[in-house]
Write a protein that holds these residues in place. Sequence first.
Motif, PDB file in Angstrom:
ATOM      1  N   LEU A  63       1.168  -1.611  -0.273  1.00  0.00           N
ATOM      2  CA  LEU A  63       0.135  -0.185  -0.246  1.00  0.00           C
ATOM      3  C   LEU A  63       0.871   1.298   0.072  1.00  0.00           C
ATOM      4  N   GLU A  99      -1.536   6.850  -2.026  1.00  0.00           N
ATOM      5  CA  GLU A  99      -2.045   7.261  -3.321  1.00  0.00           C
ATOM      6  C   GLU A  99      -2.694   6.961  -3.232  1.00  0.00           C
ATOM      7  N   GLU A 100      -4.029   8.037  -3.819  1.00  0.00           N
ATOM      8  CA  GLU A 100      -5.540   7.729  -3.774  1.00  0.00           C
ATOM      9  C   GLU A 100      -5.723   6.291  -4.280  1.00  0.00           C
ATOM     10  N   GLY A 101      -6.215   5.012  -4.088  1.00  0.00           N
ATOM     11  CA  GLY A 101      -7.038   4.371  -4.689  1.00  0.00           C
ATOM     12  C   GLY A 101      -8.562   3.784  -4.286  1.00  0.00           C
ATOM     13  N   GLY A 102      -9.123   5.174  -3.820  1.00  0.00           N
ATOM     14  CA  GLY A 102     -10.616   4.906  -3.512  1.00  0.00           C
ATOM     15  C   GLY A 102     -10.881   6.082  -2.355  1.00  0.00           C
ATOM     16  N   ASN A 118      -8.387   0.515   4.148  1.00  0.00           N
ATOM     17  CA  ASN A 118      -6.769   1.199   4.369  1.00  0.00           C
ATOM     18  C   ASN A 118      -6.396   2.677   4.314  1.00  0.00           C
ATOM     19  N   GLN A 132      -8.836   6.099   1.436  1.00  0.00           N
ATOM     20  CA  GLN A 132      -7.719   5.243   1.046  1.00  0.00           C
ATOM     21  C   GLN A 132      -6.719   4.739   0.054  1.00  0.00           C
ATOM     22  N   LYS A 141      -3.475   3.114  -1.844  1.00  0.00           N
ATOM     23  CA  LYS A 141      -3.615   1.772  -3.319  1.00  0.00           C
ATOM     24  C   LYS A 141      -2.700   1.029  -2.889  1.00  0.00           C
ATOM     25  N   VAL A 182      -0.107  -0.740  -4.582  1.00  0.00           N
ATOM     26  CA  VAL A 182       0.908  -1.165  -5.911  1.00  0.00           C
ATOM     27  C   VAL A 182       2.077  -2.580  -5.954  1.00  0.00           C
TER      28      VAL A 182
END
Length: 333
Positions: A89, A92-95, A121, A209, A211, A213
């Motif tokens: 994780l 970075e914005e994942g949601g 997260n 949340q 991101k 990676v």
Amino acid sequence: MKNKVLVALIVLLVSLSAAAQQQTAVDPASSATDKNIEMLANDLHALARVTAVAEDINRSRQILLAITDADIDTLRMPRGDGTYKWASLQREEGGRVKDEKTVEYVHTEKELRNVMVTGANGYRVEVVVPKKRSLVAANNRVWVRNVLVDSTGFDGKITHQELPVNAWVNPGDATGVALADIGKSVKVTAELGVESGNKAAVAEVALVQAKLVDDPNSPYFPAVKRLLQVRDLVNAKDINRGALKNTLDEALLSLPGQLEKRTADQAEAARVRKLMAEQGTTTGAIAIGDATPDVVNALADIARMLGGTLQEQTEARTKLDALIGMLKPQVTL
């Protein structure tokens, strides 16, 4: 002299034994890698088949996503604590998980409007004040006093924080608060107020949340990258069947040995077709791909002419005879 030879033999045997143990230790991992690639190849074939035959591709979205997500998860190698060997994780914005509420409490009151959001997260909290409170009414500025955080880490540790903000947020603007760590499970509560009792406002509280990676050093990094492209296509509002078919095919051909295998299969199929034509034998069935688009177009043109005038029908039979003669391989003596 004999003792020296004996010692040398013992050293050699120990070295061979160590090498064998090392090979044994490596082979299972190699075997696991092969099993994962074999699994992926089979699943890509299944995805391609569903994509090709589904009457309504959008209605097959659930099964396509289930297979794709399961393969991505497997290739990232999950651990028992919710983390992965080959992915991590990042901030970075994942949601985001969000909630919008009306704020009527005045900022000077002891108790303010509490807006709570819970999600996985989380690494940042944002308070957004829209320009409009409704379709016609303008919004008012919002006072953000504190953000209360209850976070459970991936190690199971629970932390409680009270993060002071003490800032006005004007309509059309936002303010953010960074959390110290990415929490496995996070609950945030924002304390909000307005300027006065006749200036109600609307505010949105969002938990951003992290991101997931992928690690470029992963042996499965190229495969996961392809699967993520597949997932993006499947997640589209209307699935583009052609684009999905091409992406799945390229994903399959990117796996070790798949391109070579297809090339060999195609060459063998061509050899068999030529041999059968030379010997005058048939399979008794016509399969998809037995004719090129040019052949199909020529036959379609002949079929159209056969339904025309007598002269067109005569020309069609002539073209058909020429096409048969062209397609039949020359027999070499």
